[in-house]
Design a protein around this motif. Structure first.
Motif, PDB file in Angstrom:
ATOM      1  N   GLU A  29      32.022  -5.600 -55.730  1.00  0.00           N
ATOM      2  CA  GLU A  29      31.815  -6.413 -54.790  1.00  0.00           C
ATOM      3  C   GLU A  29      30.533  -7.270 -55.217  1.00  0.00           C
ATOM      4  O   GLU A  29      30.430  -8.277 -55.038  1.00  0.00           O
ATOM      5  N   ALA A  32      31.145  -9.607 -58.127  1.00  0.00           N
ATOM      6  CA  ALA A  32      31.872 -10.849 -57.403  1.00  0.00           C
ATOM      7  C   ALA A  32      30.684 -11.582 -56.901  1.00  0.00           C
ATOM      8  O   ALA A  32      30.921 -12.965 -56.970  1.00  0.00           O
ATOM      9  N   ALA A  33      29.941 -11.044 -56.062  1.00  0.00           N
ATOM     10  CA  ALA A  33      28.907 -11.956 -55.244  1.00  0.00           C
ATOM     11  C   ALA A  33      28.076 -12.485 -56.249  1.00  0.00           C
ATOM     12  O   ALA A  33      27.548 -13.525 -56.155  1.00  0.00           O
ATOM     13  N   ASP A  35      28.536 -13.318 -59.265  1.00  0.00           N
ATOM     14  CA  ASP A  35      29.272 -14.429 -59.967  1.00  0.00           C
ATOM     15  C   ASP A  35      29.790 -15.583 -58.978  1.00  0.00           C
ATOM     16  O   ASP A  35      29.700 -16.745 -59.564  1.00  0.00           O
ATOM     17  N   GLU A  36      29.768 -15.442 -57.870  1.00  0.00           N
ATOM     18  CA  GLU A  36      29.904 -16.456 -56.759  1.00  0.00           C
ATOM     19  C   GLU A  36      28.381 -17.267 -56.370  1.00  0.00           C
ATOM     20  O   GLU A  36      28.622 -18.318 -56.126  1.00  0.00           O
ATOM     21  N   ALA A  37      27.446 -16.656 -56.751  1.00  0.00           N
ATOM     22  CA  ALA A  37      25.940 -17.067 -56.232  1.00  0.00           C
ATOM     23  C   ALA A  37      25.757 -18.397 -57.198  1.00  0.00           C
ATOM     24  O   ALA A  37      26.148 -18.323 -58.512  1.00  0.00           O
ATOM     25  N   PRO A  38      25.080 -19.433 -56.614  1.00  0.00           N
ATOM     26  CA  PRO A  38      24.882 -20.661 -57.534  1.00  0.00           C
ATOM     27  C   PRO A  38      23.780 -20.147 -58.556  1.00  0.00           C
ATOM     28  O   PRO A  38      22.832 -19.505 -58.099  1.00  0.00           O
ATOM     29  N   SER A  39      23.721 -20.940 -59.530  1.00  0.00           N
ATOM     30  CA  SER A  39      22.641 -20.715 -60.350  1.00  0.00           C
ATOM     31  C   SER A  39      21.378 -21.343 -60.099  1.00  0.00           C
ATOM     32  O   SER A  39      21.529 -22.683 -59.576  1.00  0.00           O
ATOM     33  N   GLU A 108      23.734 -20.349 -43.872  1.00  0.00           N
ATOM     34  CA  GLU A 108      24.364 -20.923 -45.039  1.00  0.00           C
ATOM     35  C   GLU A 108      24.525 -22.662 -44.859  1.00  0.00           C
ATOM     36  O   GLU A 108      24.892 -23.271 -45.963  1.00  0.00           O
TER      37      GLU A 108
END
Length: 109
Positions: A29, A32-33, A35-39, A108
């Motif tokens: 998890e 995955a979080a 990988d999904e986070a913005p750079s 968000e």
């Protein structure tokens, strides 16, 4: 309660904590979080200051106050145990309530 009841409730509480986000994520998890986070691009100077702060002994730290840290106030952050300060206690209580009532969906937007 019987031992079976205890076991049942421990399982229910664990699942509920996980569902509400009160448990740390599993490695999968967390990955995955990540990988999904913005750079977020950081300047070379900012990277250098982060590395310097992390590797220094902290004596000559060049701290910058931002809105979040300046709102808390020094009495809350640097109070010695046993010191009484009604302003600090009020600030501490306000911050605690703000954290407990924080709506993650609101952040968000």
């Amino acid at each position: 309660m019987s031992p079976d009841d205890d076991t049942f409730w421990r399982n229910v509480v664990g699942k509920l904590r996980k569902k509400e986000g009160f448990c740390p994520p599993t490695p999968e998890e967390a990955e995955a979080a990540f990988d999904e986070a913005p750079s977020v691009e950081l300047s070379e100077e900012r990277l250098d200051s982060i590395v310097e702060a992390a590797t220094s002994d902290g004596e000559e730290a060049d701290w910058q106050e931002d809105e979040e840290t300046s709102e808390a106030g020094q009495p809350v952050l640097y109070r010695k145990p046993g010191e009484g300060d009604s302003t600090a206690k009020k600030n501490e209580k306000d911050l605690e309530e703000e954290m407990l009532n924080d709506d993650p969906e609101e952040d968000e937007t």
